[in-house]
Motif scaffolding. Structure first.
Motif, mmCIF file in Angstrom:
data_model
loop_
_atom_site.group_PDB
_atom_site.id
_atom_site.type_symbol
_atom_site.label_atom_id
_atom_site.label_comp_id
_atom_site.label_asym_id
_atom_site.label_seq_id
_atom_site.Cartn_x
_atom_site.Cartn_y
_atom_site.Cartn_z
ATOM 1 N N ILE A 187 -29.151 18.882 3.224
ATOM 2 C CA ILE A 187 -29.746 17.577 3.487
ATOM 3 C C ILE A 187 -31.066 17.401 2.748
ATOM 4 N N VAL A 188 -31.759 18.523 2.461
ATOM 5 C CA VAL A 188 -33.070 18.427 1.792
ATOM 6 C C VAL A 188 -32.914 17.932 0.353
ATOM 7 N N PRO A 189 -32.114 18.574 -0.504
ATOM 8 C CA PRO A 189 -31.962 18.013 -1.858
ATOM 9 C C PRO A 189 -31.294 16.640 -1.852
ATOM 10 N N LEU A 190 -30.360 16.415 -0.894
ATOM 11 C CA LEU A 190 -29.710 15.110 -0.814
ATOM 12 C C LEU A 190 -30.723 14.023 -0.458
ATOM 13 N N SER A 191 -31.596 14.287 0.506
ATOM 14 C CA SER A 191 -32.604 13.305 0.910
ATOM 15 C C SER A 191 -33.605 13.045 -0.205
ATOM 16 N N GLU A 192 -33.955 14.095 -0.953
ATOM 17 C CA GLU A 192 -34.873 13.893 -2.078
ATOM 18 C C GLU A 192 -34.241 12.972 -3.122
ATOM 19 N N SER A 246 -36.711 1.125 3.871
ATOM 20 C CA SER A 246 -36.691 2.013 5.036
ATOM 21 C C SER A 246 -35.757 3.188 4.750
ATOM 22 N N LEU A 247 -36.203 4.380 5.132
ATOM 23 C CA LEU A 247 -35.410 5.609 4.947
ATOM 24 C C LEU A 247 -35.461 6.442 6.215
ATOM 25 N N ASN A 248 -34.351 7.081 6.553
ATOM 26 C CA ASN A 248 -34.299 7.988 7.697
ATOM 27 C C ASN A 248 -34.676 9.403 7.248
ATOM 28 N N LEU A 249 -35.442 10.066 8.069
ATOM 29 C CA LEU A 249 -35.845 11.447 7.796
ATOM 30 C C LEU A 249 -35.087 12.397 8.711
ATOM 31 N N SER A 250 -34.694 13.556 8.148
ATOM 32 C CA SER A 250 -34.073 14.601 8.962
ATOM 33 C C SER A 250 -35.110 15.659 9.314
ATOM 34 N N SER A 253 -41.782 5.998 -9.331
ATOM 35 C CA SER A 253 -41.115 4.687 -9.264
ATOM 36 C C SER A 253 -42.093 3.531 -9.353
ATOM 37 N N GLY A 254 -43.355 3.730 -9.013
ATOM 38 C CA GLY A 254 -44.328 2.644 -8.975
ATOM 39 C C GLY A 254 -44.265 1.829 -7.706
ATOM 40 N N LEU A 255 -43.538 2.271 -6.695
ATOM 41 C CA LEU A 255 -43.434 1.557 -5.421
ATOM 42 C C LEU A 255 -44.709 1.774 -4.613
ATOM 43 N N PRO A 256 -45.329 0.701 -4.080
ATOM 44 C CA PRO A 256 -46.535 0.865 -3.259
ATOM 45 C C PRO A 256 -46.210 1.640 -1.989
ATOM 46 N N PRO A 257 -47.089 2.521 -1.537
ATOM 47 C CA PRO A 257 -46.803 3.274 -0.307
ATOM 48 C C PRO A 257 -46.560 2.370 0.895
ATOM 49 N N SER A 258 -47.228 1.214 0.945
ATOM 50 C CA SER A 258 -47.058 0.329 2.106
ATOM 51 C C SER A 258 -45.669 -0.293 2.156
ATOM 52 N N ALA A 259 -44.948 -0.274 1.044
ATOM 53 C CA ALA A 259 -43.597 -0.838 1.026
ATOM 54 C C ALA A 259 -42.558 0.151 1.522
ATOM 55 N N LEU A 260 -42.944 1.389 1.761
ATOM 56 C CA LEU A 260 -42.005 2.423 2.204
ATOM 57 C C LEU A 260 -42.202 2.711 3.682
ATOM 58 N N THR A 261 -41.124 2.615 4.439
ATOM 59 C CA THR A 261 -41.141 2.938 5.871
ATOM 60 C C THR A 261 -40.195 4.119 6.106
ATOM 61 N N LEU A 262 -40.733 5.190 6.678
ATOM 62 C CA LEU A 262 -39.941 6.381 6.970
ATOM 63 C C LEU A 262 -39.663 6.435 8.462
ATOM 64 N N GLU A 263 -38.383 6.620 8.815
ATOM 65 C CA GLU A 263 -37.957 6.545 10.207
ATOM 66 C C GLU A 263 -37.632 7.943 10.732
ATOM 67 N N VAL A 264 -38.047 8.214 11.973
ATOM 68 C CA VAL A 264 -37.709 9.465 12.667
ATOM 69 C C VAL A 264 -37.169 9.108 14.039
ATOM 70 N N ALA A 314 -41.817 4.673 11.421
ATOM 71 C CA ALA A 314 -41.042 3.970 12.439
ATOM 72 C C ALA A 314 -40.319 4.983 13.308
ATOM 73 N N ILE A 315 -40.131 4.625 14.627
ATOM 74 C CA ILE A 315 -39.355 5.459 15.535
ATOM 75 C C ILE A 315 -37.985 4.821 15.664
ATOM 76 N N ASP A 316 -36.952 5.537 15.194
ATOM 77 C CA ASP A 316 -35.590 5.010 15.206
ATOM 78 C C ASP A 316 -34.939 5.322 16.552
ATOM 79 N N ASP A 317 -33.943 4.489 16.942
ATOM 80 C CA ASP A 317 -33.196 4.659 18.194
ATOM 81 C C ASP A 317 -34.148 4.749 19.382
ATOM 82 N N PHE A 318 -35.167 3.918 19.387
ATOM 83 C CA PHE A 318 -36.183 3.989 20.443
ATOM 84 C C PHE A 318 -35.534 3.682 21.790
ATOM 85 N N GLY A 319 -35.937 4.485 22.792
ATOM 86 C CA GLY A 319 -35.451 4.291 24.148
ATOM 87 C C GLY A 319 -34.342 5.216 24.544
ATOM 88 N N THR A 320 -33.787 6.018 23.604
ATOM 89 C CA THR A 320 -32.677 6.923 23.917
ATOM 90 C C THR A 320 -33.103 8.377 24.027
#
Length: 886
Positions: free
Chosen positions: A689-694, A717-721, A741-752, A779-785
């Motif tokens: 999952i590590v090389p795949l996620s990268e 938005s990207l999900n983190l393992s 990539s030149g993408l601004p950090p504020s445009a990236l949301t990482l979900e756990v 971001a917190i994914d699947d919040f409430g479970t």
């Protein structure tokens, strides 16, 4: 096929020409002297040419030098023989031809001596010279008595007789002097040396007969004249034989010949002396010895004198050898005792005649206590018959004068303190005979103890003292090989959470805990069961003659034994549980498969949360194999770029505007898509999952940065393992992807997900805080479970919470879920967070979320996941139809 460059061709041609000339001389009725001259010149020339040619081809310098001397001597000899017919007419007893012939003979003697591979030196040289003199003198006596004496009586001038026989005597002396250097196989470069020696003997015999003919006035006989030519022909052929290229002492089949002929060669001088004595005695009895007695008396006296000197020297050598033998015995005795061995002399009945002082150091006995007693009194009774048999066999071998005369025995010897100590003894016949044996005994108690310790360590674990994996595998094979093996079971046990013990209190304390666990488990199993440490924190139990219910009950008892009370380690209590797997033997199952099945069942119990017992079923192994195959396919898919990314839009529910996309990975295998739930779990387990996620991170950042370059303010938005977050350079990887990539950090949301904030919460929060420092949104994914405490929202500054689809699915039809969803939305607003609802599939869900004030949403009703080109089209299309549809 004739090879004209071979030197043997011209040599053969020359011999043929010479033979033709010799035949012509015989046919024409030439005198014997002329025939001898022609034959000698032809054969000696052939020998000289052959030796010169062969010397240029050999590698050994000594051999080449010897053969050149032989060739030179042959040339000189043929000159003497060639001019002899002319010189014989001169009024001289000894002619110039005789002198040249003697010079050639001397050169041949030098070459013969050089042919010796190992020339004699020192005492051996003196012995050879003495033997040579005795042989020459004995042969001279025989020739004098039988041939020269009668001729001397009839000769007119004694001086002429002496001068005439000087030449053959000189040749005889040369042959006898050279003989001992080349006849022994251990010294000779056979067969060239022997062929050269044969030439010397033939020349000496021929010259003797020629001298007799001269003194008596007769014509020399052709019979004796052919000896030297034949010997030269042999000498010409020998260098080209295969045996002349190597010394025979390298041949295995000639070693016996070397040993058997050495005694015969040593007896030759004595044989010649005896022959000379018999000839003289017979001549005296038959009528007396003719000729001057002073010659015969001088020769016999010199022989006796040399033999006496030889005997005296032999006595001196014998005494010296005895001294050396005694010194060697003493040194051997001292060496054995210095090495810790006990040395003793005994007879074949075991009676001790002499014993070294080492016995007191090794066994505690004083030597005088043992002398006169029997060794059997100090040997274990079980070992006595074998030792008595060995001594009796050696006694019989001595009487038959055969056998090796030595034996080795192992026995136990009683020390003075009464203990039996293992020993190894070597008994050999004493060199002086006298019916004694020399025995050296070594105490091997330390070696036996070390051997036992090594054997124990080979099959036992050093931490717990239990049998180890090797012993367990061997024991399982042995048990399954017996009849009734179907009532056998193997139990595998793993301590849950033991890794945390090593990390918290250290490996030494962890080993101490394993020792406690081993004692508990040993007390919980039956006496006949085999408990072993398999490795790490895993234990294995082999159950014999057990039914299924008893085996399962025992496995559950092991689980309770481990968790019944905490382990006391490093002044703290540590509570552990156990995961246990059970496998039963079948008719066709091997020991390796049975052990593997128990391990698979234990792994299944661990996957289900631990602290439980699982019995192996066939599908478990199939699942394991399937996961392994899937892991291999995943690795191959990474290398072959079989993964693609789809993007699911996230819209603003109030304006229906697409604000972000969530990157979702898809696996296209063989033209078909593999559902994510089938490969994301194995990828997480195997670490792929590590090389795949990268790869997903870099590819999605590049794509979204391209869209943003077209004036479309869209986020990613990207999900983190869990494995990805714990990767060593995770934060650096995210930063690198943003920079490339030149993408601004504020445009990236990482979900756990919430579970990741509970497990290893401190390290996870540290990593996410570092990301937050980069400017990346969280971001917190699947919040409430999950089980995350709301206090974590204070420790980790998140920007967004995403409502789990299970809540959204109940909107409008389940009041409880509707209330919970409304509560989560209100909580997000109160905390100033963006709330995203996932799984919107029906219009009433969308309407209720808008009414609750939910900020954003995603789902099939809003937009399905799509490829990058679909997002390009969406970028140019309005979603006004969404509001109309609602």
């Amino acid at each position: 096929m004739i090879r004209w460059r071979d030197p043997r061709v011209p040599l053969t041609a020359a011999v043929v020409v010479g033979v033709v000339g010799l035949v012509a001389a015989l046919v024409s009725g030439a005198p014997a002297v002329v025939v001898e001259a022609v034959a000698g010149v032809v054969t000696a020339a052939a020998a000289a040419g052959s030796l010169f040619a062969a010397a240029s081809r050999v590698i050994s310098r000594r051999r080449a030098l010897a053969w050149r001397w032989l060739a030179g001597g042959s040339v000189t000899w043929l000159l003497g023989v060639g001019v002899r017919p002319i010189a014989d007419g001169a009024p001289f007893v000894v002619t110039f031809a005789d002198l040249v012939l003697l010079a050639g003979t001397a050169m041949i003697a030098v070459g013969t001596t050089l042919s010796a591979v190992r020339p004699a030196r020192g005492h051996a040289l003196l012995r050879d010279l003495a033997d040579s003199y005795v042989c020459a003198a004995s042969i001279l006596v025989i020739i004098w008595v039988t041939l020269v004496g009668p001729v001397y009586r009839d000769a007119g001038d004694a001086g002429d007789v002496a001068v005439t026989f000087a030449s053959p005597l000189f040749c005889l002396i040369l042959a006898c002097v050279v003989g001992p250097a080349v006849v022994p196989i251990r010294r000779s470069a056979w067969p060239v040396g022997l062929a050269a020696l044969a030439v010397l003997a033939a020349v000496a015999t021929s010259e003797t007969m020629t001298a007799l003919a001269r003194v008596s006035g007769d014509t020399p006989s052709l019979t004796w004249m052919w000896l030297a030519p034949v010997a030269f022909l042999v000498l010409a052929v020998v260098p080209w034989s295969g045996r002349a290229a190597r010394p025979p002492d390298l041949e295995e089949d000639e070693r016996f010949l070397r040993e058997s002929t050495s005694s015969l060669i040593a007896a030759v001088p004595l044989f010649l002396v005896a022959a000379a004595a018999v000839v003289v005695l017979l001549k005296v009895i038959g009528g007396g010895v003719q000729g001057p007695p002073v010659v015969l008396a001088s020769a016999c006296a010199s022989i006796v004198a040399v033999l006496l000197v030889r005997m005296f020297v032999m006595l001196l050598e014998t005494g010296r050898l005895r001294s050396l033998l005694h010194l060697g015995e003493r040194q051997l005795h001292d060496l054995a005792e210095s090495a810790g061995d006990v040395v003793l002399l005994c007879d074949y009945d075991g009676v001790v005649r002499q014993i070294g002082e080492g016995v007191e150091i090794t066994y505690g006995y004083r030597p005088e206590e043992l002398v006169g007693g029997k060794i059997f009194d100090y040997i274990h009774p079980e070992d006595v018959p074998g030792i008595q048999g060995a001594l009796s066999a050696m006694s019989l071998e001595e009487e038959a004068e055969e056998g090796p005369g030595a034996c080795m025995v192992a026995c136990r010897v009683r020390a003075s303190d009464g203990t039996w100590r293992p020993a190894e003894s070597v008994a050999t016949r004493h060199v002086r005979g006298e019916g004694l044996l020399l025995v050296t005994t070594r105490d091997i108690s330390d070696q036996e103890a070390l051997r036992s310790q090594v054997a124990h360590l080979t099959f036992h674990d050093g931490v717990t003292g239990l049998p180890n994996r090797a012993y367990f595998e061997e024991r399982t094979r042995e048990v399954l090989g017996r009849p009734g093996a179907s009532s056998v079971a193997v139990v595998f046990l793993d301590l849950d959470g033991f890794t945390a013990v090593n990390d918290s209190v250290g490996h030494a304390s962890g080993d101490y805990l394993l020792g406690q666990a081993a004692r508990r488990l040993r007390a919980a199993i039956r006496t006949d069961d085999t408990l072993a440490r398999w490795g790490g924190d895993e234990f294995a139990v082999l159950l014999e003659a057990v039914d299924a219910q008893t085996a399962v009950d025992l496995a559950e008892r092991l689980v309770r034994t481990v968790s019944s009370e905490p382990f006391r380690v490093a002044d703290r209590d540590i509570a552990l549980t156990a995961s246990v797997g059970v496998a039963f033997a079948a008719d066709d199952v091997s020991s390796a498969d049975l052990i593997r099945n128990a391990d698979v069942a234990m792994a299944r119990a661990k996957e289900l949360g631990g602290r439980r017992v699982e019995v192996f079923a066939a599908h478990m192994h199939a699942d394991v194999v399937r996961r392994l195959e899937l892991a291999a396919d995943l690795q191959r898919a990474l290398l072959e770029d079989q993964f693609v990314i789809e993007y699911q839009p996230v819209v603003d529910l109030a304006t229906s505007r697409v604000t972000a996309v969530e990157a979702l990975v898809r696996w296209c295998q063989g033209g078909e898509f593999v559902p994510p739930e089938q490969f994301l779990g194995p990828a997480e387990d195997t670490g792929l999952i590590v090389p795949l996620s990268e790869w997903i991170l870099r590819e999605a950042c590049r794509e979204v940065a391209t869209w943003r370059a077209s004036a479309w303010e869209i986020g990613l938005s990207l999900n983190l393992s869990a494995r990805q977050i714990m990767a060593p350079r995770f934060v650096e990887t995210v930063e690198s992807a943003l920079v490339e990539s030149g993408l601004p950090p504020s445009a990236l949301t990482l979900e756990v997900i919430e579970e990741m904030l509970v497990e290893d919460a401190e390290q996870t929060i540290t990593r996410l805080s570092e990301l937050r420092t980069l400017g990346v949104r969280l971001a917190i994914d699947d919040f409430g479970t999950g089980y995350a405490s709301l206090a974590l929202l204070r420790q980790l500054p998140v920007d967004m919470i995403k409502i789990d689809p299970s809540f959204v699915s109940g909107l409008g039809c389940d009041e409880t879920l509707t209330l919970l969803t409304r509560t989560i939305v209100r909580l997000g607003h109160d905390l100033g967070l963006i709330v995203v609802a996932e799984g919107i599939e029906r219009p009433e869900q969308l309407e209720l979320l808008r009414e609750m004030g939910c900020t954003r949403g995603q789902g099939f009703l809003v937009a399905r996941p799509m490829a990058a080109r679909g997002v390009d089209s969406l970028m140019r299309t309005s979603l006004s139809s969404l509001g109309t549809h609602a």
